[in-house]
Design a protein around this motif. Structure first.
Motif, mmCIF file in Angstrom:
data_model
loop_
_atom_site.group_PDB
_atom_site.id
_atom_site.type_symbol
_atom_site.label_atom_id
_atom_site.label_comp_id
_atom_site.label_asym_id
_atom_site.label_seq_id
_atom_site.Cartn_x
_atom_site.Cartn_y
_atom_site.Cartn_z
ATOM 1 N N ASP A 1 14.406 -22.188 -8.628
ATOM 2 C CA ASP A 1 14.659 -22.531 -7.223
ATOM 3 C C ASP A 1 16.153 -22.706 -6.976
ATOM 4 O OD1 ASP A 1 11.897 -22.587 -6.741
ATOM 5 O OD2 ASP A 1 11.768 -24.691 -7.331
ATOM 6 N N GLN A 2 16.816 -23.350 -7.912
ATOM 7 C CA GLN A 2 18.256 -23.582 -7.756
ATOM 8 C C GLN A 2 19.018 -22.261 -7.685
ATOM 9 O OE1 GLN A 2 18.558 -26.217 -11.278
ATOM 10 N NE2 GLN A 2 19.547 -27.685 -9.895
ATOM 11 N N PRO B 1 -1.628 -21.798 -10.736
ATOM 12 C CA PRO B 1 -2.421 -21.276 -9.605
ATOM 13 C C PRO B 1 -1.673 -20.158 -8.903
ATOM 14 C CG PRO B 1 -2.408 -23.683 -9.608
ATOM 15 C CD PRO B 1 -1.405 -23.259 -10.640
ATOM 16 N N GLN B 2 -2.354 -19.086 -8.590
ATOM 17 C CA GLN B 2 -1.705 -17.927 -8.001
ATOM 18 C C GLN B 2 -1.071 -18.245 -6.659
ATOM 19 O OE1 GLN B 2 -1.171 -15.103 -9.587
ATOM 20 N NE2 GLN B 2 0.014 -14.342 -7.842
ATOM 21 N N HIS B 3 -1.603 -19.250 -5.951
ATOM 22 C CA HIS B 3 -1.119 -19.572 -4.612
ATOM 23 C C HIS B 3 -0.041 -20.651 -4.610
ATOM 24 C CE1 HIS B 3 -4.693 -22.084 -5.498
ATOM 25 N NE2 HIS B 3 -3.873 -23.032 -5.110
ATOM 26 N N CYS B 4 0.350 -21.169 -5.781
ATOM 27 C CA CYS B 4 1.324 -22.257 -5.783
ATOM 28 C C CYS B 4 2.700 -21.744 -5.381
ATOM 29 C CB CYS B 4 1.377 -22.953 -7.141
ATOM 30 S SG CYS B 4 2.115 -22.000 -8.467
ATOM 31 N N ILE B 5 3.474 -22.617 -4.727
ATOM 32 C CA ILE B 5 4.765 -22.217 -4.179
ATOM 33 C C ILE B 5 5.868 -22.414 -5.213
ATOM 34 C CG2 ILE B 5 4.013 -22.802 -1.862
ATOM 35 C CD1 ILE B 5 5.769 -25.312 -2.057
ATOM 36 N N GLY B 6 7.043 -21.916 -4.868
ATOM 37 C CA GLY B 6 8.197 -22.017 -5.751
ATOM 38 C C GLY B 6 8.675 -20.636 -6.151
ATOM 39 N N ASN B 7 9.807 -20.571 -6.820
ATOM 40 C CA ASN B 7 10.324 -19.315 -7.347
ATOM 41 C C ASN B 7 9.865 -19.195 -8.792
ATOM 42 O OD1 ASN B 7 12.387 -18.054 -5.269
ATOM 43 N ND2 ASN B 7 12.628 -20.282 -5.176
ATOM 44 N N ILE B 8 8.801 -18.466 -8.974
ATOM 45 C CA ILE B 8 8.182 -18.347 -10.301
ATOM 46 C C ILE B 8 8.142 -16.869 -10.648
ATOM 47 C CG2 ILE B 8 6.275 -19.160 -11.731
ATOM 48 C CD1 ILE B 8 5.442 -20.968 -9.410
ATOM 49 N N VAL B 9 9.294 -16.294 -10.799
ATOM 50 C CA VAL B 9 9.409 -14.854 -10.992
ATOM 51 C C VAL B 9 10.496 -14.558 -12.018
ATOM 52 C CG1 VAL B 9 11.078 -14.590 -9.123
ATOM 53 C CG2 VAL B 9 9.649 -12.649 -9.782
ATOM 54 N N HIS B 10 10.292 -13.505 -12.771
ATOM 55 C CA HIS B 10 11.268 -13.057 -13.760
ATOM 56 C C HIS B 10 11.521 -11.569 -13.544
ATOM 57 C CE1 HIS B 10 13.378 -12.734 -17.608
ATOM 58 N NE2 HIS B 10 12.650 -11.666 -17.865
ATOM 59 N N SER C 1 18.884 -30.680 -6.451
ATOM 60 C CA SER C 1 17.695 -30.584 -7.300
ATOM 61 C C SER C 1 16.407 -31.011 -6.611
ATOM 62 C CB SER C 1 17.886 -31.438 -8.567
ATOM 63 O OG SER C 1 18.084 -32.802 -8.239
ATOM 64 N N SER C 2 16.431 -31.227 -5.287
ATOM 65 C CA SER C 2 15.209 -31.686 -4.640
ATOM 66 C C SER C 2 15.204 -31.405 -3.143
ATOM 67 C CB SER C 2 14.994 -33.177 -4.875
ATOM 68 O OG SER C 2 16.025 -33.936 -4.277
ATOM 69 N N ILE C 3 13.988 -31.402 -2.583
ATOM 70 C CA ILE C 3 13.763 -31.289 -1.142
ATOM 71 C C ILE C 3 13.132 -32.584 -0.668
ATOM 72 C CG2 ILE C 3 12.424 -30.123 0.651
ATOM 73 C CD1 ILE C 3 12.602 -27.570 -0.946
ATOM 74 N N ASP C 4 13.643 -33.108 0.427
ATOM 75 C CA ASP C 4 13.070 -34.299 1.038
ATOM 76 C C ASP C 4 11.923 -33.855 1.949
ATOM 77 O OD1 ASP C 4 12.472 -36.728 2.143
ATOM 78 O OD2 ASP C 4 14.327 -36.925 3.297
ATOM 79 N N CYS C 5 10.691 -34.150 1.538
ATOM 80 C CA CYS C 5 9.514 -33.749 2.312
ATOM 81 C C CYS C 5 9.286 -34.761 3.436
ATOM 82 C CB CYS C 5 8.297 -33.640 1.398
ATOM 83 S SG CYS C 5 8.527 -32.513 0.006
ATOM 84 N N ARG D 1 9.721 -16.210 8.037
ATOM 85 C CA ARG D 1 10.865 -16.154 7.108
ATOM 86 C C ARG D 1 10.948 -17.480 6.376
ATOM 87 N NH1 ARG D 1 14.982 -12.053 9.224
ATOM 88 N NH2 ARG D 1 16.309 -12.883 7.604
ATOM 89 N N ILE D 2 11.278 -17.409 5.091
ATOM 90 C CA ILE D 2 11.372 -18.597 4.265
ATOM 91 C C ILE D 2 12.705 -18.598 3.530
ATOM 92 C CG2 ILE D 2 10.245 -17.487 2.292
ATOM 93 C CD1 ILE D 2 9.027 -20.122 1.531
ATOM 94 N N ARG D 3 13.293 -19.766 3.386
ATOM 95 C CA ARG D 3 14.508 -19.870 2.577
ATOM 96 C C ARG D 3 14.126 -19.643 1.124
ATOM 97 N NH1 ARG D 3 18.388 -24.801 3.972
ATOM 98 N NH2 ARG D 3 19.765 -23.442 2.803
ATOM 99 N N HIS D 4 14.889 -18.825 0.434
ATOM 100 C CA HIS D 4 14.538 -18.442 -0.929
ATOM 101 C C HIS D 4 14.482 -19.653 -1.850
ATOM 102 C CE1 HIS D 4 13.602 -15.611 -3.931
ATOM 103 N NE2 HIS D 4 14.333 -14.608 -3.480
#
Length: 344
Positions: free
Chosen positions: A30-31, A279-288, A81-85, A151-154
């Motif tokens: 994410d960073q 989980p396939q639907h979980c959010i975040g940058n989980i890519v290589h 290192s974090s998002i304020d929800c 649109r989503i912030r990367h």
């Protein structure tokens, strides 16, 4: 084509985020994604009775309900290192488009597509809450068709994260959503957050980039896969491997590129490749990014597909653990960059 903004507002989640979920930790992925552009998707809906029955209030209500499950998308950046929800909300725009939607679908033009995307999550909205994580725009055409842009912030997620949000928004809007599984997984323990101060002033790079649109119809891709089966490197490539090999090979046949090693990169979703899988639907940058290289002077499309297949196949749970678990994949910045951020 004329696009007129009808309304622009901030929509908050339909239910407040619990206190124990108010801080969403960013992973190293994410960073790094924070340095990238935001991710857009445009969905076109032809005029039908079902689409016409979905009025503005219905879409807004389902949008707010979706934000409740994807609560980091309604938050704001807290620190590196974090998002304020904090449930500040996401941008929601409605627009009227003069003309028929077919004028865009028949011959898509990047300029026209950009006009449908007034929503920019990386820009300040007209509120003191600052930059949003996600923005949507609903474009109503004279013909009755609708184009919905999200649109989503990367930093908040990858393309799969955006797809999950859109699918859930659609499911809630149609009344078929099954709220049996969560969407937020803390990946910061899998991909440890890093000190990225060395990237604050990156070395400027110059590229000559051109963009073109290619349409591959299903039967053509099937025929291509059959053709690429004829060779010793790979029995049957996937659709992605076949199309990637075709594009890579065409570029490689250029007289200039024959003189150098040619590289191909393919983004690989790590969710199913983790051990245990995420989980396939979980959010975040989980890519290589899988990287394949071809040094031979002559192009062999079966060989190219085989190289791509090999590079993707090696990315499994053990590989991910070795490369990313301790954050060592970022250590090269310490050796390539001086203390002042310049190359030594």
């Amino acid at each position: 084509m004329e696009v007129q903004i009808i309304s622009k507002e901030i929509i908050k989640p339909s239910a407040p985020t619990p206190d124990h979920l108010r801080t969403y930790k960013l992973s190293a992925f994410d960073q790094l994604a924070a340095f990238s552009a935001d991710i857009p998707v445009i969905l076109f809906y032809s005029p039908t009775a079902e689409i016409s029955s979905k009025n503005s209030d219905d879409l807004k209500k389902s949008f707010a309900e979706t934000l409740t499950n994807f609560y980091p998308f309604a938050g704001r950046i807290k620190d590196d290192s974090s998002i304020d929800c904090n449930d500040e909300g996401a941008t929601y725009i409605e627009a009227r488009v003069a003309g028929n939607m077919s004028m865009i679908l028949q011959q898509p033009d990047i300029g026209q597509l950009e006009q449908l995307q007034s929503c920019k999550p990386d820009e300040n909205v007209d509120e003191p809450c600052g930059k949003v994580m996600l923005a949507a725009q609903v474009n109503h055409f004279d013909c009755g068709g609708i184009a919905i842009v999200v649109r989503i912030r990367h930093l908040a997620g990858d393309a799969a994260s955006l797809a999950s949000f859109v699918k859930q928004w659609g499911a809630i809007s149609c009344g078929v959503y099954d709220n049996s599984a969560g969407t937020v997984v803390d990946c910061s323990s899998l991909f440890l957050p890093q000190d990225l101060s060395c990237l604050r002033n990156p070395i400027p790079l110059k590229f000559n980039i051109s963009a073109k649109r290619f349409v591959f119809e299903g039967p053509k891709i099937a025929a291509l896969r059959e053709k690429l089966c004829k060779g010793p490197y790979l029995n049957r490539p996937t659709r992605v491997e076949a199309v990637s090999a075709l594009i890579w090979g065409v570029v490689g046949e250029d007289s200039e590129t024959k003189k150098v090693t040619r590289l191909a990169t393919v983004a690989v979703d790590l969710r199913k490749r983790m051990d245990p899988p995420l989980p396939q639907h979980c959010i975040g940058n989980i890519v290589h990014v899988a990287v394949a290289n071809w040094e031979a002077k002559e192009v062999d499309y079966n060989g190219l597909a085989g190289k791509i297949h090999e590079s993707i196949s090696m990315i499994n749970g053990e590989y991910v653990k070795q490369v990313y678990a301790d954050g060592s994949f970022l250590q090269f910045h310490d050796t390539e960059n001086g203390d002042d951020g310049t190359r030594s």
